[in-house]
Design a protein around this motif. Sequence first.
Motif, PDB file in Angstrom:
ATOM      1  N   HIS A  87       0.853  -1.179   0.000  1.00 15.25           N
ATOM      2  CA  HIS A  87       0.000   0.000   0.000  1.00 15.25           C
ATOM      3  C   HIS A  87       0.897   1.239   0.000  1.00 15.25           C
ATOM      4  N   VAL A  88       1.380   1.603  -1.183  1.00 15.99           N
ATOM      5  CA  VAL A  88       2.284   2.746  -1.279  1.00 15.99           C
ATOM      6  C   VAL A  88       1.548   4.021  -0.881  1.00 15.99           C
ATOM      7  N   PHE A  89       0.306   4.142  -1.325  1.00 21.19           N
ATOM      8  CA  PHE A  89      -0.564   5.232  -0.866  1.00 21.19           C
ATOM      9  C   PHE A  89      -1.625   4.611   0.030  1.00 21.19           C
ATOM     10  N   PRO A  90      -1.749   5.077   1.279  1.00 21.21           N
ATOM     11  CA  PRO A  90      -2.719   4.471   2.194  1.00 21.21           C
ATOM     12  C   PRO A  90      -4.153   4.730   1.734  1.00 21.21           C
ATOM     13  N   GLU A  91      -4.855   3.674   1.461  1.00 22.18           N
ATOM     14  CA  GLU A  91      -6.258   3.745   1.030  1.00 22.18           C
ATOM     15  C   GLU A  91      -7.015   2.755   1.901  1.00 22.18           C
ATOM     16  N   ARG A  92      -7.861   3.271   2.783  1.00 22.29           N
ATOM     17  CA  ARG A  92      -8.468   2.439   3.827  1.00 22.29           C
ATOM     18  C   ARG A  92      -9.250   1.266   3.255  1.00 22.29           C
ATOM     19  N   ARG A  93     -10.091   1.515   2.245  1.00 20.66           N
ATOM     20  CA  ARG A  93     -10.891   0.425   1.697  1.00 20.66           C
ATOM     21  C   ARG A  93     -10.014  -0.611   0.992  1.00 20.66           C
ATOM     22  N   MET A  94      -8.963  -0.137   0.309  1.00 15.88           N
ATOM     23  CA  MET A  94      -8.051  -1.065  -0.356  1.00 15.88           C
ATOM     24  C   MET A  94      -7.393  -1.997   0.655  1.00 15.88           C
ATOM     25  N   ALA A  95      -6.994  -1.435   1.788  1.00 15.22           N
ATOM     26  CA  ALA A  95      -6.352  -2.250   2.822  1.00 15.22           C
ATOM     27  C   ALA A  95      -7.305  -3.320   3.347  1.00 15.22           C
ATOM     28  N   ALA A  96      -8.560  -2.946   3.546  1.00  8.14           N
ATOM     29  CA  ALA A  96      -9.543  -3.925   4.021  1.00  8.14           C
ATOM     30  C   ALA A  96      -9.822  -4.984   2.958  1.00  8.14           C
ATOM     31  N   TRP A  97      -9.970  -4.566   1.712  1.00  6.91           N
ATOM     32  CA  TRP A  97     -10.205  -5.531   0.625  1.00  6.91           C
ATOM     33  C   TRP A  97      -9.072  -6.551   0.546  1.00  6.91           C
ATOM     34  N   ALA A  98      -7.829  -6.066   0.623  1.00  6.82           N
ATOM     35  CA  ALA A  98      -6.674  -6.957   0.489  1.00  6.82           C
ATOM     36  C   ALA A  98      -6.650  -8.002   1.601  1.00  6.82           C
ATOM     37  N   THR A 109       2.328   1.577   5.762  1.00  5.10           N
ATOM     38  CA  THR A 109       2.960   2.394   6.784  1.00  5.10           C
ATOM     39  C   THR A 109       2.295   2.171   8.138  1.00  5.10           C
ATOM     40  N   SER A 110       3.084   2.254   9.191  1.00  4.59           N
ATOM     41  CA  SER A 110       2.534   2.103  10.543  1.00  4.59           C
ATOM     42  C   SER A 110       1.817   3.360  11.010  1.00  4.59           C
ATOM     43  N   HIS A 111       1.864   4.428  10.201  1.00  2.00           N
ATOM     44  CA  HIS A 111       1.290   5.707  10.619  1.00  2.00           C
ATOM     45  C   HIS A 111      -0.162   5.880  10.196  1.00  2.00           C
ATOM     46  N   ARG A 112      -0.800   4.808   9.740  1.00  2.90           N
ATOM     47  CA  ARG A 112      -2.246   4.807   9.478  1.00  2.90           C
ATOM     48  C   ARG A 112      -2.867   3.753  10.387  1.00  2.90           C
ATOM     49  N   TRP A 113      -3.802   4.195  11.239  1.00  2.00           N
ATOM     50  CA  TRP A 113      -4.306   3.287  12.260  1.00  2.00           C
ATOM     51  C   TRP A 113      -4.956   2.045  11.663  1.00  2.00           C
ATOM     52  N   TRP A 114      -5.603   2.204  10.494  1.00  3.15           N
ATOM     53  CA  TRP A 114      -6.288   1.044   9.918  1.00  3.15           C
ATOM     54  C   TRP A 114      -5.312  -0.021   9.423  1.00  3.15           C
ATOM     55  N   ARG A 122       4.247  -3.645   8.838  1.00  3.49           N
ATOM     56  CA  ARG A 122       4.051  -2.200   8.912  1.00  3.49           C
ATOM     57  C   ARG A 122       5.409  -1.516   9.034  1.00  3.49           C
ATOM     58  N   ILE A 123       5.644  -0.537   8.141  1.00  6.96           N
ATOM     59  CA  ILE A 123       6.919   0.177   8.089  1.00  6.96           C
ATOM     60  C   ILE A 123       6.729   1.552   8.716  1.00  6.96           C
TER      61      ILE A 123
END
Length: 331
Positions: A87-98, A109-114, A122-123
């Motif tokens: 997830h180079v660009f944090p996209e909340r729905r994309m993260a959930a779908w994956a 990134t570890s800097h997005r709570w989702w 998490r980097i």
Amino acid sequence: MGRPLDHIILSRTDSIGDVMLTLPSAGLLKERHPGARITFIGRRYTQPVLSRCVHVDESIALEDLLDVGDAGAISRLAALRASAIVHVFPERRMAAWAKHAGIGLRIGTSHRWWHWLTCNERISLTRRRSDLHEAQLNAKLLAPLGITGVPALGELAALSGFSPPRPEASIAALLRPDRINVVLHPLSKGSAVEWGLDRYAALIMALDPQRHHAIVTGTAAEAERYRAALPLSLGHVTDAGGRCDLHQLIALIGASQAMVAASTGPLHIAAACGITAIGLFADVRPIHPGRWGPIGARAHPLVARQPQDSRDAKALIHAITPQQVLALLPR
């Protein structure tokens, strides 16, 4: 890494310039995992860029996933049978779908709570305060895939895998083969601080009509803005505003010799095409050229010659002179 990686997804669902600076990450992955398939998820309007990258085997538009809803998006991602997603660009729905698609390695990134709920790698990555270039920051997210360290910008530029198409007849007609074709892209739809139409007008007037041919580009709406301010009736100027889609613009840039623009997607396209790419920047965080400058063998991020007391980005970029730009144009 201990297990083979045969299919990796890169997700960068923001602007053209951001996508251009992510292409070297695809090159790094192909270099480290030469047998791997790379799928890139981006916005629909960035698909022409992705189609010109040799490292991208397939591209998917985020809008196509949104159109089929959560269940459809999860099903489509699951069908890819990918080993990993970044997830180079944090996209909340994309993260959930994956996660729901069962992709085994999910990096963000570890800097997005989702990402604490959806990613298993998490980097710790802070972009705004970093001294690294955006392309280098993107590469840091590849550490769980066996790519460690910070690649030099020259290495990343060489790994973009980007090439322009041959211009079709209507685009070739905009060029002057007997002149140095200089693309001017005066306006920006994004967050770039603009140089100012008065500066572009002065630059056009300073070009040598016997050597230079200026091609002014922009969307139809942007052309409506710049046409009243620029000397477009001069014999060494062609107004291409509203006449090119993105595929055609890439071809036009690639067939030209130079481009002048602020920190925009077309500037990064020019740098990747290998032409002289002159970027106009304010030397202030987070928009300074150390973070967002074009990368390429003929890329020239340009700031005002004299340091300014002001930290105002507009004042700083306006301090760049047309003479500084002229000095960097091909001879």
